[in-house]
Scaffold this motif. Structure first.
Motif, PDB file in Angstrom:
ATOM      1  N   UNK A 154       9.149  -4.686   3.215  1.00 47.51           N
ATOM      2  CA  UNK A 154       8.710  -6.166   3.691  1.00 47.51           C
ATOM      3  C   UNK A 154       8.324  -7.069   2.771  1.00 47.51           C
ATOM      4  N   UNK A 155       7.405  -6.248   1.527  1.00 41.84           N
ATOM      5  CA  UNK A 155       6.734  -7.078   0.563  1.00 41.84           C
ATOM      6  C   UNK A 155       8.102  -7.278  -0.587  1.00 41.84           C
ATOM      7  N   UNK A 156       9.320  -6.576  -0.467  1.00 40.86           N
ATOM      8  CA  UNK A 156      10.340  -6.690  -1.528  1.00 40.86           C
ATOM      9  C   UNK A 156       9.703  -6.237  -2.824  1.00 40.86           C
ATOM     10  N   UNK A 157       9.149  -4.977  -2.703  1.00 40.20           N
ATOM     11  CA  UNK A 157       8.393  -4.567  -3.904  1.00 40.20           C
ATOM     12  C   UNK A 157       8.890  -3.114  -4.146  1.00 40.20           C
ATOM     13  N   UNK A 158       9.099  -2.481  -5.289  1.00 39.10           N
ATOM     14  CA  UNK A 158       9.623  -1.253  -5.371  1.00 39.10           C
ATOM     15  C   UNK A 158       8.388   0.049  -4.679  1.00 39.10           C
ATOM     16  N   UNK A 159       9.159   0.792  -4.041  1.00 41.16           N
ATOM     17  CA  UNK A 159       8.270   1.742  -3.251  1.00 41.16           C
ATOM     18  C   UNK A 159       7.253   2.635  -4.253  1.00 41.16           C
ATOM     19  N   UNK A 160       7.665   2.827  -5.315  1.00 43.98           N
ATOM     20  CA  UNK A 160       6.654   3.388  -6.234  1.00 43.98           C
ATOM     21  C   UNK A 160       5.344   2.458  -6.549  1.00 43.98           C
ATOM     22  N   UNK A 161       5.711   1.052  -6.901  1.00 44.43           N
ATOM     23  CA  UNK A 161       4.469   0.290  -7.007  1.00 44.43           C
ATOM     24  C   UNK A 161       3.553   0.024  -5.752  1.00 44.43           C
ATOM     25  N   UNK A 162       4.396   0.137  -4.450  1.00 49.96           N
ATOM     26  CA  UNK A 162       3.740   0.158  -3.313  1.00 49.96           C
ATOM     27  C   UNK A 162       2.823   1.566  -3.104  1.00 49.96           C
ATOM     28  N   UNK A 163       3.361   2.492  -3.411  1.00 51.13           N
ATOM     29  CA  UNK A 163       2.758   3.906  -3.362  1.00 51.13           C
ATOM     30  C   UNK A 163       1.361   3.963  -4.259  1.00 51.13           C
ATOM     31  N   UNK A 164       1.590   3.078  -5.582  1.00 51.59           N
ATOM     32  CA  UNK A 164       0.260   3.249  -6.587  1.00 51.59           C
ATOM     33  C   UNK A 164      -0.611   2.199  -5.843  1.00 51.59           C
ATOM     34  N   UNK A 165      -0.185   1.018  -5.195  1.00 49.92           N
ATOM     35  CA  UNK A 165      -1.276   0.196  -4.476  1.00 49.92           C
ATOM     36  C   UNK A 165      -1.832   0.881  -3.376  1.00 49.92           C
ATOM     37  N   UNK A 166      -1.220   1.509  -2.517  1.00 48.02           N
ATOM     38  CA  UNK A 166      -1.735   2.088  -1.082  1.00 48.02           C
ATOM     39  C   UNK A 166      -2.621   3.511  -1.820  1.00 48.02           C
ATOM     40  N   UNK A 167      -2.224   4.072  -2.444  1.00 51.48           N
ATOM     41  CA  UNK A 167      -2.930   5.277  -3.271  1.00 51.48           C
ATOM     42  C   UNK A 167      -4.052   4.653  -3.819  1.00 51.48           C
TER      43      UNK A 167
END
Length: 166
Positions: free
Chosen positions: A50-63
């Motif tokens: 949805x954000x068109x952002x790499x999953x690893x970056x989303x993981x860092x953000x959500x984490x």
């Protein structure tokens, strides 16, 4: 004026009343960010697409939201937890500004019926106001610490002073 590591990790609030307010802010934000981070961790691929952002970056953000929220509730390394959340919220602000969202959206009651329907139906128009408010709240906790009943104040400050020989 020299600032020590202890003063950076465990800043002192000016009064008991201010420390109580910081405690309230810390716990409130902690609950909010556990609630923001957990669903994103559980639906990481969907959120990343949805954000068109790499999953690893989303993981860092959500984490950082989830773990930072837990750390804020107990008041452990409050400035560091707040900084991790601040980075995520600053990134959210950038995405929302780049999408053309206004700082403060028009009040939904002032929008003529049928003129706004967002991705989840009719509701609050998008803006970057909420992300900006979280950035400011994080800055307050980074600069002032967690206040009363924080592990930083109750435990960490003494341990750091012993460990660093201050």
């Amino acid at each position: 004026m020299d600032i020590t590591v202890v003063e950076l990790l465990v800043p002192a609030a000016p009064s008991t009343f201010a420390q109580a307010a910081l405690f309230l802010l810390r716990v409130f934000m902690g609950i909010c960010f556990i609630r923001h981070g957990w669903p994103k961790l559980r639906n990481l691929q969907t959120w990343a697409q949805m954000l068109k952002t790499p999953a690893w970056l989303c993981f860092l953000s959500a984490g950082s939201m989830w773990a930072g929220g837990i750390a804020l509730i107990v008041g452990l390394l409050t400035p560091l937890a707040s900084f991790a959340i601040l980075v995520s919220m600053a990134y959210a602000m950038v995405l929302e500004i780049r999408s053309g969202f206004p700082f403060i959206a028009a009040d939904p009651y002032l929008i003529p019926e049928g003129d706004y329907a967002g991705p989840m139906g009719v509701g609050e128009p998008p803006s970057w106001e909420k992300a900006a408010m979280y950035v400011v709240m994080c800055l307050v906790l980074i600069c002032c610490g967690g206040g009363l009943l924080s592990l930083d104040t109750l435990l960490l400050e003494d341990l750091l002073r012993i460990w660093l020989g201050v």
